[in-house]
Scaffold this motif. Structure first.
Motif, PDB file in Angstrom:
ATOM      1  N   THR A 153       0.837  -1.199   0.000  1.00  0.00           N
ATOM      2  CA  THR A 153       0.000   0.000   0.000  1.00  0.00           C
ATOM      3  C   THR A 153       0.872   1.249   0.000  1.00  0.00           C
ATOM      4  O   THR A 153       0.639   2.183  -0.767  1.00  0.00           O
ATOM      5  CB  THR A 153      -0.900   0.022   1.248  1.00  0.00           C
ATOM      6  OG1 THR A 153      -1.585  -1.211   1.333  1.00  0.00           O
ATOM      7  CG2 THR A 153      -1.888   1.158   1.183  1.00  0.00           C
ATOM      8  N   GLU A 191       3.956   1.566  -0.973  1.00  0.00           N
ATOM      9  CA  GLU A 191       4.653   1.732  -2.244  1.00  0.00           C
ATOM     10  C   GLU A 191       3.717   2.290  -3.311  1.00  0.00           C
ATOM     11  O   GLU A 191       4.096   3.128  -4.114  1.00  0.00           O
ATOM     12  CB  GLU A 191       5.248   0.398  -2.695  1.00  0.00           C
ATOM     13  CG  GLU A 191       6.502   0.046  -1.909  1.00  0.00           C
ATOM     14  CD  GLU A 191       6.997  -1.367  -2.186  1.00  0.00           C
ATOM     15  OE1 GLU A 191       6.274  -2.140  -2.836  1.00  0.00           O
ATOM     16  OE2 GLU A 191       8.110  -1.684  -1.727  1.00  0.00           O
ATOM     17  N   LEU A 192       2.458   1.801  -3.283  1.00  0.00           N
ATOM     18  CA  LEU A 192       1.491   2.273  -4.273  1.00  0.00           C
ATOM     19  C   LEU A 192       1.032   3.689  -3.974  1.00  0.00           C
ATOM     20  O   LEU A 192       0.364   4.318  -4.782  1.00  0.00           O
ATOM     21  CB  LEU A 192       0.295   1.320  -4.328  1.00  0.00           C
ATOM     22  CG  LEU A 192       0.608  -0.034  -4.963  1.00  0.00           C
ATOM     23  CD1 LEU A 192      -0.565  -0.969  -4.857  1.00  0.00           C
ATOM     24  CD2 LEU A 192       1.010   0.154  -6.426  1.00  0.00           C
ATOM     25  N   LYS A 193       1.353   4.192  -2.768  1.00  0.00           N
ATOM     26  CA  LYS A 193       1.045   5.585  -2.452  1.00  0.00           C
ATOM     27  C   LYS A 193       2.126   6.492  -3.006  1.00  0.00           C
ATOM     28  O   LYS A 193       2.043   7.707  -2.857  1.00  0.00           O
ATOM     29  CB  LYS A 193       1.003   5.772  -0.939  1.00  0.00           C
ATOM     30  CG  LYS A 193      -0.323   5.434  -0.286  1.00  0.00           C
ATOM     31  CD  LYS A 193      -0.189   5.649   1.212  1.00  0.00           C
ATOM     32  CE  LYS A 193      -1.511   5.543   1.916  1.00  0.00           C
ATOM     33  NZ  LYS A 193      -1.322   5.697   3.375  1.00  0.00           N
TER      34      LYS A 193
END
Lengths: 318, 540, 272
Positions: free
Chosen positions: A218, A220-222
């Protein structure tokens, strides 16, 4: 009361109970074995008269439970009884040596803990690549070395061949701090080697475990950078397992210290214990054993308590 | 805005102790999402739908790599973008909602800090603005106490609520595109549609574009403007939702649309083979009854479906009937005799005539035994068959479950999910039972595979005259297989009768909630149902 | 049989060589174990490939016999700890209830004290001989095997296939031998290697402290002790047995790692 305090209190009470059970084990466990302290001291060839005399002298004919209570009571008040071999007060002999051992263990811990965590982080960061492979290769080698083998290897290379450090860790009252530190360099190196491998391996595993969590993905995807991911999201969750690892390995240090002291002829608790095992001086061995066990158990409980305190689910109950 | 062209994704897996294996996960997929539109990605497990979803953020899990094609987003090919540019894009222009919000939130931080993290990180708003926006989103998504819920930690909030908070987190930085990766799959049916409705409303109000990934075509039909059907990493059909649902052109899509529409006419009631009377049960060491005064019966050669959500006590009922959990009160009669409540006191015939099939076929078979051993054991144990005779019987059973004789020497690890469940069915049949308890036997399977299993069970029922006690949370499955239905809620049977009676109004409130929560494969169903519900879901 | 990785192959060969030497020591060793052949710590020569020891015995001979003692004691105590630990562990897991509680709490108690410390306390009170060493080491180490086998068995007993067997009416014996044991074997086999290493290190440490194998018999740990004083004068005789201990431990570790990786990758597929 906050539920977490209750949990901690429970854990501490359990620790006390465990300590008491260990005292039973060390006292009655020995009683249950064939032979007794007098027999052990005098050997198989002792005459019955000599045996009987020694038994009387040591109070071995008194009722067992009474002797246990006396022993335990003495322990709690700091009176550890007298050594069989030379009649000296055990508490007094141990006092000085315990200090020496703590000194040694302290420096080993100060060096190994930050080193192990750094290397563990490195290995986790480069999981599967060469720094990780190198670190785990070296780890495998050091895990397979018993403490005394590591000790003699270091001694031979650094002291005998290269003349860098003294081969014996002589230490005596009145020595300055720097002289003492110089004296214990080799045993500290060996102890660090011995705990480092385990501590690093477990730190690496703990961090990898956290890094594989869905919330890291999560983060990293932010769009967080690698440092922010580690610092903001992995680190807070890794504290508990890593502290746990550190505590468990410090407990392991307790055992390592026994052997290392013998290798370097260091006047600490470990050497004292081994000496008296050889002399079959049961009261001394039981006293030392109890102290070692107590330190070990206290460190383990500390590890438990810290992981309870660091767990957000327990800190903020529903 | 998002334009994927001829995308190819590959991965290398490293099975321990074996040579690395190279696999193509997605091949030649092209799809586009325009501003404010919702694209549904649909497919079975292994279809590559999540992989494509993450690829639109230029992200690959583990060893997953984008090896071919182009991914254009907001006018640039993000396959060529460097790490810094990607970081700026992720969490700002495109955001992500994961399947399991419970795992996707960091347990160490308060929800609010996580929701506004990206808005602050990318310098989009001040803390006060971000918090105000978060609270507004919480309110829009129907979260209770929107002002204060942000101060809680993830574990202090229910699963359905967490999924809404995660949606708020994705919408907070005002992205252009949100990737929803099966956001409602882990939820109970009655909770699922509330979350679905909340997501749909939030998408509409914020005007954001979305990629909605799911395995459930009925769900995606409610929310998507366009649908891309995937199978085995390749695209099968791509069109508007109306076209896909109402006029599918590919055979695979047609099968997906018509799934769960097995036509089953209930049988005329007959003599019961199993009678459960006033059964009450509780687990040792707990203070409350999980089953309260349950009375149902199963007619010989027919199916009683037990329907309920997690925690309704439906699986406990199975444990009580099998004797694994002795009832504290009540009576269980089977084939004209009273069954002992305790497993240890039952006769070999009692055990043989009641068989069980589990939800997870994986754990229901010993991984160290071959299919032949697994199916052969009841034949040997109950009937004393051995050697060639046993082998012949096993092979006959394998044909009965529509698998080849060759499977006899295979291990469970070599079978697909559907094949494993078939072997479990064969093992149950081998005992020649009068009753088979089926505990969620299709819920772990992909819809088409599940359909196959249901059809097989129906055929076997006719052929072997075996009764089923069919436990499920899925009403579509119930409609396909049941003759009688018992609806369970909090340990009690709240509605019981023939299939037609139970599914015909007037309903009690819970049955109404449950029935209305099953997504239907028609457009506009979601709006219609939300307006007409009488009861709030417990999971909210 | 899949390919054996190089590291495991090296481990296998070295471990095999050590066991071979241990089994054939009487025939392979060039001299008599106790015979005094030369001066104190003679250097390496064509007659004494590793030189002589602290009182002039052939070091290579002492090493070969030392390996025999070390491997014998370690093997015996590992077998003892495995038989005892796994039987009790499986019993505790399948019996459950108070039997499990009593056994598990006792093991917790023993494991609350460092093994070396407990061994030292016990060895003070009993007369030290090879059989007592094996028994003490085996007993102490069986606690670890108990924990592992209990944990493994508990994991398996909650599986649906075990429940299915119980529902079928199978007896306790069938459940243990046909359902649980085949699935518990691989983690136990991998653990076997680790326990053996631990036993080697443990007996060596005890002997080094002078509390293990007693003279004139000597294992590797004892040989290190006998020759340790030479180190300070630059005579590396003590390092030879020390290195043997490390090499044996590393080799077994390499093999154990491979077994562990292989069994986890199998996931119950074909046994080949």
């Amino acid at each position: 009361m906050h539920p977490i305090l209750k949990l901690v209190a429970q854990r501490l009470a359990l620790g006390l109970l465990l300590l008491w059970a260990v005292s039973l084990l060390i006292f009655f466990g020995v009683e249950a074995l064939p032979g007794d302290a007098a027999q052990a001291m005098l050997g198989q060839s002792a005459t019955p008269v000599a045996l009987a005399n020694l038994r009387e002298q040591m109070g071995l004919n008194d009722p067992l439970v009474g002797r246990y209570l006396h022993w335990l009571g003495g322990f709690l008040t700091g009176d550890l009884g007298k050594a069989m071999t030379n009649g000296q007060d055990i508490a007094k002999s141990i006092g000085q040596r315990l200090g020496n051992t703590m000194f040694l263990a302290f420096w080993a811990a100060i060096i190994s803990v930050p080193l192990a965590i750094t290397l563990g982080l490195l290995a986790a960061r480069y999981n599967g690549r060469w720094p990780d492979r190198l670190i785990s290769g070296v780890t495998l080698a050091t895990i397979s070395l018993p403490e005394f083998v590591a000790g003699y290897l270091v001694l031979y290379v650094l002291a005998v061949k290269l003349h860098l450090f003294p081969s014996m860790a002589m230490i005596f009252p009145g020595m300055g701090v720097f002289e003492r530190l110089h004296a214990i360099i080799l045993p500290v190196i060996v102890l660090v080697m011995v705990v480092l491998a385990h501590m690093m391996r477990m730190t690496r595993a703990a961090i990898l475990n956290v890094m594989q969590s869905a919330y890291i993905e999560t983060a990293e995807l932010k769009g967080l950078g690698p440092l922010a991911v580690i610092w903001r999201h992995a680190f807070p969750n890794a504290i508990a397992p890593v502290v746990n690892v550190v505590m468990l390995n410090l407990a392991y240090l307790v055992v390592g210290v026994v052997v290392v002291e013998v290798v370097f002829v260091y006047p600490g608790m470990g050497q004292f214990l081994v000496d008296h095992v050889t002399k079959r001086d049961l009261p001394v061995v039981q006293a030392c054993g109890m102290i070692f066990a107590a330190v070990y158990i206290v460190l383990n409980i500390l590890a438990d308590v810290i992981s309870i305190l660091a767990n957000p689910r327990l800190r903020h109950p529903k | 805005m998002l334009d994927i062209r001829n995308l190819r994704i590959e991965a290398t897996s490293y099975p321990p102790g074996e040579a690395p294996r190279h696999v193509v996960l997605v091949d030649d997929v092209s799809v586009a999402v325009a501003k404010g539109r919702v694209l549904g990605l649909i497919g079975e497990s292994g279809a590559g739908k999540s992989t494509i979803g993450l690829a639109s953020m230029a992200y690959g899990r583990g060893g997953v790599r984008l090896t071919g094609g182009e991914v254009w987003f907001n006018g640039r090919d993000i396959r060529q973008a460097d790490a810094g540019a990607l970081r700026k894009m992720r969490g700002h222009e495109v955001t992500y909602v994961a399947q399991s919000a419970a795992a996707a939130f960091n347990p160490a931080w308060r929800l609010m800090d996580q929701v506004i993290e990206t808005s602050l990180l990318h310098g989009l708003m001040t803390r006060a603005e971000a918090e105000a926006r978060a609270v507004a989103l919480f309110r829009k998504l129907g979260l209770p106490d929107p002002e204060n819920i942000g101060r809680r930690y993830p574990h202090q909030v229910s699963g359905g609520q967490l999924q809404r908070v995660m949606t708020a987190m994705a919408l907070c930085p005002k992205p252009d595109l949100v990737v929803f990766d099966e956001p409602t799959t882990a939820l109970d049916v009655t909770t699922q549609i509330d979350v679905l409705a909340a997501i749909k409303e939030a998408i509409r109000d914020t005007g954001v574009a979305a990629l909605y990934i799911t395995h459930d075509l009925a769900v995606v039909a409610q929310i998507a403007d366009d649908i891309l059907v995937l199978r085995g990493g390749r695209q099968v059909e791509y069109g508007t939702t109306d076209a896909i649902i109402n006029h599918p052109s590919q055979a695979y899509t047609q099968a997906l649309v018509s799934v769960r529409s097995i036509d089953h006419v209930e049988k005329v009631s007959s003599e019961p083979v199993l009678t459960v009377q006033n059964v009450t049960a509780r687990y040792r060491g707990t203070g409350f009854d999980v089953l309260k005064n349950v009375t149902v019966d199963v007619a010989a050669g027919q199916t009683l479906a037990i329907v309920g959500e997690s925690g309704s006590g439906k699986s406990t009922l199975a444990r009580v009937i099998t004797g694994l959990l002795p009832a504290t009160a009540g009576r269980i009669s089977f084939a004209g005799r009273v069954l002992s409540p305790d497993l240890a006191a039952r006769t070999k015939d009692d055990l043989r005539e009641v068989q069980m099939i589990y939800q997870m076929a994986d754990t229901a078979m010993n991984p160290r035994q071959t299919v032949g051993t697994i199916i052969g054991r009841p034949l040997e144990f109950y009937f004393g068959f051995r050697g060639a005779e046993k082998r012949a019987k096993v092979q006959a059973l394998l044909e009965e479950i529509e698998m080849g004789r060759g499977f006899i020497d295979r291990y469970p690890a070599e079978l697909s999910g559907g094949q494993k469940q078939r072997v479990c069915i064969a093992r149950a049949l081998a005992a020649k039972p009068k009753l088979i308890i089926c505990d969620e036997v299709t819920s772990a399977l992909d819809p088409l595979v599940a359909d196959g299993i249901l059809k097989l069970l129906l055929e076997l029922q006719v052929r072997e005259n075996v009764a089923y006690l069919f436990i499920t949370h899925d009403l579509a499955t119930v409609k396909a297989i049941a003759d009688k239905i018992a609806v369970m809620y909090r340990g009690q049977v709240v509605r019981y009768g023939s299939k037609t009676d139970v599914l015909t109004p007037p309903f009690d409130d819970y049955t109404d909630l449950l029935l209305s929560s099953v997504p239907e494969m028609r457009l506009g169903w979601l709006e219609a149902v939300i307006g007409s519900r009488k009861m709030e879901s417990a999971g909210n | 049989m899949s390919r054996i990785p190089l590291s495991a192959l090296i481990g296998l060969v070295i471990t095999g060589a050590f066991f071979f030497l241990a089994l054939t020591a009487q025939w392979v060793a060039p001299y008599d174990m106790a015979a005094i052949m030369g001066g104190v710590w003679d250097p390496i020569s064509s007659e004494h490939w590793l030189g002589t020891d602290a009182i002039g015995r052939d070091l290579l001979t002492r090493m070969i016999y030392g390996g025999q003692v070390t491997i014998f004691v370690a093997t015996c105590s590992t077998i003892l700890s495995f038989v005892l630990g796994s039987i009790l562990g499986f019993t505790a897991a399948t019996a459950g209830g108070w039997v499990d509680q009593v056994m598990s709490r006792l093991v917790d108690l023993v494991m609350a004290v460092p093994t070396l410390i407990l061994a030292l306390v016990i060895l003070t009170a009993v007369s030290v001989s090879v059989p007592t060493l094996i028994i003490v080491m085996g007993l102490l180490d069986s606690t670890r095997v108990f924990r592992l086998s209990r944990a493994v068995a508990v994991d398996i007993t909650v599986m649906d296939y075990v429940e299915a067997a119980r529902l079928r009416g199978e007896g306790q014996r069938w459940v243990i031998f046909n359902e649980i044991l085949p699935n518990a074997l691989s983690p136990l086999v991998a653990e076997l290697g680790l326990r053996f290493i631990f036993a080697v290190l443990f007996i060596s440490t005890l002997s080094f402290l002078g509390l293990g194998v007693q003279p004139p018999l000597a294992d590797w740990g004892g040989l290190v002790k006998e020759n340790a004083t030479g180190l300070v004068y630059g005579i590396p005789a003590a390092l030879a047995p020390a290195i043997c201990i490390a090499v044996l431990a590393i080799s077994v570790n390499l093999v154990a790692d491979w077994v562990l990786a292989r069994t986890t990758s199998l996931k119950g597929g074909r046994g080949g």
